[in-house]
Structures are given as structure tokens and as C-alpha cells.
Motif scaffolding. Structure first.
Motif, short mmCIF file in Angstrom:
data_model
loop_
_atom_site.label_atom_id
_atom_site.label_comp_id
_atom_site.label_asym_id
_atom_site.label_seq_id
_atom_site.Cartn_x
_atom_site.Cartn_y
_atom_site.Cartn_z
N TYR A 273 22.65 67.33 -53.73
CA TYR A 273 22.90 68.12 -52.40
C TYR A 273 23.98 68.55 -52.05
N ALA B 49 22.17 62.96 -55.79
CA ALA B 49 21.26 61.92 -55.18
C ALA B 49 20.33 61.50 -56.38
N PRO C 130 16.02 50.20 -52.42
CA PRO C 130 16.71 50.34 -51.08
C PRO C 130 16.73 51.73 -50.39
N GLY D 217 17.84 54.97 -49.19
CA GLY D 217 18.98 56.04 -49.69
C GLY D 217 18.99 56.11 -51.01
N ARG E 257 10.01 64.69 -53.82
CA ARG E 257 10.16 66.13 -52.96
C ARG E 257 10.36 67.08 -54.06
N ILE F 191 15.85 73.34 -49.12
CA ILE F 191 17.13 72.80 -48.68
C ILE F 191 18.00 73.58 -49.44
N GLU G 135 5.80 57.10 -48.02
CA GLU G 135 5.62 56.03 -46.86
C GLU G 135 4.62 56.09 -46.07
N HIS H 16 8.32 51.31 -48.89
CA HIS H 16 9.36 50.06 -48.51
C HIS H 16 8.92 48.81 -48.76
#
Ligand SMILES: Nc1ncnc2c1ncn2[C@@H]1O[C@H](COP(=O)(O)OP(=O)(O)OP(=O)(O)O)[C@@H](O)[C@H]1O
Ligand SMILES: [Mg+2]
Length: 293
Positions: free
Chosen positions: A56, A61, A80, A82, A90, A99, A215, A246
Motif C-alpha cells: 500500500y 502488507a 491476528p 492486521g 481482496r 485502491i 468474516e 477471526h
């Protein structure tokens, strides 16, 4: 599960030393080799992620992830907050293209064909992958029009074709009985759990190759969550599902394979049963038992 090719037995101390160094190496930004279980080798991949990295603007990332997603199975991405789960998901349908400043390296293949090849028609690519997000996002239109939306934008306008596809998708998403008498009502009048099943119906109406779920239950109550989990199980008989969650119990309940990610890297990947019951790495065990993350 030990690799049968390993020549010398690894002592618990040596293993602990070796294991603890993996997370440390990741934290230090050093190269790591993920633990990919041999059980993956027996599967036919529908999606191949090869040395994939993503930035990004300046921040990286995703770091050099290679993994094959088995056809016709449910694969869970865990790790976890992040660690890059949504970013990786995506990337599969190129939503990250939208983006500014996103840059990628490596490759992804769907059915052996490059996802990022310049000649790829992105709209067409996205049609082959249904996606469902964390919060149900029905459009402000009728239940019927929500479900058939992907077909309409594809130019389908024959009433009988749309009606048939709508019923098939709503049945597939286990919500037909609840809405069959109110198809022309606004979708916004449905409960959260119903809205999410409607979104799943919309995601499968065009018979995609892969269903991407980010999620999908996190905004739902336990009963609605259970229904979606049952639904994922049913859907997996016909589709390949890649799901971010999660919730460790959810991953162990709904998936066949699980990939554990940490700070943008793949750490361990194998059959869900093995990842949860006999992980090779101490960090994986610590994460799936809730001791860290
Ligand atoms: N649009 C964006 N612009 C810049 N950085 C981003 C963007 N989206 C995500 N990131 C960064 O990329 C990294 C991975 O984020 P991502 O959302 O993929 O993680 P995640 O594993 O899905 O986390 P969570 O479990 O909280 O949803 C994070 O450091 C995040 O801050
Ligand atoms: Mg996320």
C-alpha cells in the motif's frame, strides 16, 4: 504430522528453538519458509498464489506468499488483526486495484489462468468470484432485484430466467422459505442474518468458481452465525470457498484447510484438523489455542 523425508529426529528443545525463531525472524523482517503440510499436495488447486507480495503506497502488507487453494474445499485464512487476511482475499478478485498506490509482485492463477495478466477482463474475473463482506450490504431494492443483480448487469432480462436463478440462489443460501412470499419487498427490511444469507445468494447466483467470504458472521448473533456456518458447509459441496475468520471455533467447524498468517506472511498451512490438533509450529498452536494474537 512429520515430514517422512526428515532424516534426523528433531528433539523438543531443537523444535522449540527452531519454532520460536520463525516469528522472531518475521518480526525482524527476515526471510522465512512456511510450513506447508504434505496433505496439500494431494489436492487439485483452483487458485494458485505464487510469491505474491503487495504494497500500500510504501508499506508492504503481503510478503512473498505462495499457497494453492484446493478446488471444491473450504479454506480458512486465520491470523491476528492486521496480518493481511483481507488484503490477500481482496487481491484474489483484484478489488485492491481500486485502491490508489497499491503495487503487487508475484502471480495468482485461477484455473491455471493469470489473474493479473494485462489482458484479463477484470469485470469478467470478478463475475467468477462471489464475495461477501463482514457487514451485510444489500442494495436498497427488492429482495428479488438484489439476488438477480449480477445477472442483470450481465445483460440478462428474461423474466423466467431471472426468476428461476433467483429461486435457485435463495434456496442455495437457505433463505428461500423465509422470503418466497415477499420477493418484491425491500431487502433492507430483513434481519441482519437474513441480509447476510441474501448477500450469499447474490454471490452465488452467477455460479462463481470461488466464493470469497471476509468474516461473514462477525456482525451476526450466535444463531444467525450457526445458520451461516451450516450454509457454508452445504455450499462447499458445489463451490470452492475461501473464508477469512477471526473465530477459531468457526475455522475449525467450517473449513477443510487452514492457513495461518502473521505480519503479512504465511506461517503454516495444512488440513484444518492438523493445524488445530497437531500443528508443527509452536506459534500456530499458541495462536489457535488463544495464547497469542
Ligand atoms: N486501504 C489501505 N491502505 C493502506 N493500508 C492498508 C489498507 N488496507 C489495509 N492496510 C494495511 O495492510 C495491513 C493488512 O491489513 P488487512 O486489513 O489485510 O488485515 P486483516 O488481517 O484483514 O486484519 P483484520 O483481522 O483486522 O481485519 C495492515 O497493516 C493495514 O493497516
Ligand atoms: Mg480483515
Amino acid at each position: 504430522m512429520m515430514n517422512s523425508m526428515t532424516a534426523t529426529p528433531v528433539t523438543p528443545e531443537a523444535r522449540a528453538e527452531q519454532d520460536s525463531s520463525i516469528i522472531q525472524r518475521i518480526q525482524q523482517g527476515l526471510e522465512t519458509t512456511p510450513e506447508v503440510h504434505a496433505s496439500l499436495a494431494g489436492e487439485t488447486p483452483i487458485l494458485e498464489i505464487e510469491q505474491f507480495s503487495l504494497w500500500y503506497t510504501k508499506a508492504q502488507a503481503i510478503f512473498d506468499i505462495s499457497m494453492a487453494v484446493p478446488r471444491g474445499k473450504v479454506t480458512a485464512l486465520i491470523g491476528p488483526s492486521g496480518c493481511g487476511k483481507s488484503t490477500l482475499l481482496r487481491s484474489v478478485n483484484r478489488l485492491n486495484d481500486l485502491i490508489d498506490g497499491v503495487r503487487i509482485g508475484g502471480r495468482m492463477l485461477l484455473n491455471g489462468e493469470s489473474i493479473y495478466d494485462p489482458s484479463v477482463d477484470v469485470i469478467d474475473l470478478r463475475k467468477r468470484m462471489g464475495m461477501v463482506f463482514q457487514r451485510p450490504n444489500p442494495f436498497p431494492m427488492s429482495i428479488f432485484e438484489n439476488v438477480v443483480y449480477p445477472l442483470r448487469i450481465d445483460g440478462e432480462s428474461r423474466r423466467s430466467v431471472l426468476a428461476e436463478a433467483c429461486e435457485r440462489a435463495l434456496r442455495g443460501a437457505a433463505i428461500w422459505e423465509e422470503v418466497k412470499d415477499r420477493l418484491s419487498d425491500s431487502a433492507l427490511g430483513l434481519s441482519g442474518g437474513q441480509q447476510q444469507r441474501l448477500c450469499i445468494a447474490r454471490a452465488i447466483v452467477a455460479e462463481p468458481d470461488v466464493l470469497l467470504l471476509d468474516e461473514p458472521c462477525s456482525a451476526l448473533d450466535p444463531i444467525a452465525t450457526l445458520r451461516i456456518e451450516e450454509l457454508i458447509h452445504e455450499i462447499s459441496e458445489r463451490y470452492t470457498v475461501l473464508i477469512v475468520t477471526h473465530n477459531m471455533q468457526q475455522a475449525s467447524r467450517v473449513s477443510d484447510f487452514t492457513a495461518f498468517m502473521y505480519l503479512g506472511r504465511l506461517v503454516e498451512y495444512g488440513m484444518t484438523r492438523d493445524i488445530f490438533q497437531t500443528p508443527r509450529l509452536q506459534e500456530t498452536e499458541d495462536y489457535v489455542t488463544g495464547r497469542f494474537g
